[in-house]
Design an enzyme around this catalytic site. Structure first.
Site, PDB file in Angstrom:
ATOM      1  N   GLY A  31      10.942  -6.075   4.375  1.00 50.62           N
ATOM      2  CA  GLY A  31      12.093  -6.256   5.264  1.00 50.62           C
ATOM      3  C   GLY A  31      11.663  -6.373   6.719  1.00 50.62           C
ATOM      4  CB  ALA A  32      11.457  -5.236   9.652  1.00 51.34           C
ATOM      5  CG  HIS A  34       8.276 -11.274  11.609  1.00 55.93           C
ATOM      6  ND1 HIS A  34       7.459 -12.226  11.057  1.00 55.93           N
ATOM      7  CD2 HIS A  34       7.712 -10.078  11.309  1.00 55.93           C
ATOM      8  CE1 HIS A  34       6.422 -11.645  10.488  1.00 55.93           C
ATOM      9  NE2 HIS A  34       6.552 -10.331  10.610  1.00 55.93           N
ATOM     10  CG  HIS A  37       8.655 -11.710   6.846  1.00 52.52           C
ATOM     11  ND1 HIS A  37       8.903 -10.892   7.925  1.00 52.52           N
ATOM     12  CD2 HIS A  37       7.782 -11.041   6.060  1.00 52.52           C
ATOM     13  CE1 HIS A  37       8.210  -9.776   7.790  1.00 52.52           C
ATOM     14  NE2 HIS A  37       7.522  -9.834   6.681  1.00 52.52           N
ATOM     15  CD  GLN A  61       2.825  -1.165   1.293  1.00 48.03           C
ATOM     16  OE1 GLN A  61       3.217  -1.675   0.249  1.00 48.03           O
ATOM     17  NE2 GLN A  61       2.485  -1.914   2.336  1.00 48.03           N
ATOM     18  CG  ASP A 150      -1.025  -7.906   6.671  1.00 48.00           C
ATOM     19  OD1 ASP A 150      -1.509  -7.158   7.532  1.00 48.00           O
ATOM     20  OD2 ASP A 150       0.186  -8.191   6.627  1.00 48.00           O
ATOM     21  CD  GLN A 153      -0.438  -7.092   1.896  1.00 44.72           C
ATOM     22  OE1 GLN A 153      -0.128  -5.919   1.990  1.00 44.72           O
ATOM     23  NE2 GLN A 153       0.337  -8.063   2.358  1.00 44.72           N
ATOM     24  CB  SER A 186       7.272  -5.448  11.102  1.00 48.91           C
ATOM     25  OG  SER A 186       7.382  -6.383  10.073  1.00 48.91           O
TER      26      SER A 186
END
Ligand code: PAF
Length: 282
Positions: A31-32, A34, A37, A61, A150, A153, A186
């Protein structure tokens, strides 16, 4: 756009999509949302007939010293943005649905999960790997899209998918940046206005170090000089490391070809990450 909070309803919806010959691409998020995304949603659209976005702030996490409760949440704003971006389905499980009482299975990843963010945030990639595995299982998506911002990730998720023979394609999307070069994150919202003005220096130094190395300077002095400039600008750098792009092993001395420069640095309370590709002449 369908907003689904229940696993049985999600399974029914995705089964109907598959029965109708529509492949699903998933964008996992916390979420959040921007612009970064929303570009992932556009990328997902290029790979499948239907696009799902998951919104789940994954407690697994977050470390004990990381403030899960303070993680930004804006459900109404997120749904509005996703409607505008042409998302078909939003998967919003609650914590009890994702991790019912008694849940006792986690995915532990070695290799690319070791070092860097894995060292700075013990247990972080275990949480990411576990939730992504569950999201892939729950949605049955054919493709999952992650931002290259990321980078570690992305490599961890690729490793998990390969090691567990998951029938899903992982697509990385290049980092989306503000006009001044700062990678969308974020976390940027937590920068003070002074810090926000300094923040693009991180990307500038990463780019500068790469230009020096691509121009023939040895990695060590190029990285040391960039680190010194970051410190002088007010950053507390954690690492600036040249690595093999997929394994994240240290780049071999004298090595030539595609490398990745990974950076993490604190500015005030905010830990900023960045990374870019580097093509070394050897
Ligand atoms: O990158 C993120 O927002 C999260 O780590 C992810 C991939 C959604 C897993 O919770």
């Amino acid at each position: 756009m369908q907003v689904i909070r229940d696993l049985a309803a999600l399974r029914a919806t995705t089964a109907a999509l598959r029965a109708g010959g529509r492949r699903l691409a998933l964008v996992p998020t916390m979420g959040a949302l921007h612009r970064g995304h929303l570009e992932l949603v556009a990328e997902a659209r290029r790979h499948a007939e239907a696009v799902a976005v998951s919104i789940f702030v994954n407690p697994l996490q977050f470390g004990p010293n990381e403030d899960l409760a303070r993680y930004p949440r804006d459900e109404a704003g997120d749904l509005e943005k996703l409607r505008g971006a042409g998302c078909d389905l939003v998967w919003m499980p609650g914590v009890e649905m994702m991790y019912p009482p008694g849940a006792a299975t986690i995915i532990e990843v070695g290799g690319p999960a070791e070092g860097f963010e894995g060292a700075a945030r013990p247990g972080h990639f275990r949480g990411v790997a576990t939730v992504c595995t569950k999201l892939f299982q729950q949605t049955g998506a054919a493709t999952a899209v992650f931002g290259e911002k990321d980078w570690q990730q992305l490599q961890v998720v690729r490793r998990v998918v390969a090691d567990l023979d998951m029938p899903i394609r992982v697509v990385g999307h290049p980092t989306v940046r503000e006009g001044d070069g700062l990678a969308f994150s974020s976390r940027n919202a937590r920068l003070s206005s002074e810090e926000r003005a300094l923040a693009p220096i991180l990307a500038r130094e990463v780019r500068g170090a790469i230009a020096a190395m691509e121009g023939g300077e040895a990695p060590e002095p190029a990285l040391e000089a960039a680190l010194a400039r970051l410190r002088a600008a007010g950053f507390a750098p954690d690492y600036l490391a040249l690595v093999e792009p997929e394994t994240l092993r240290p780049w071999p001395a004298g090595g030539a070809g595609e490398a990745r420069l990974l950076a993490a640095a604190r500015l005030g309370d905010v830990r900023l990450l960045d990374n870019m590709p580097a093509c070394l002449p050897g």
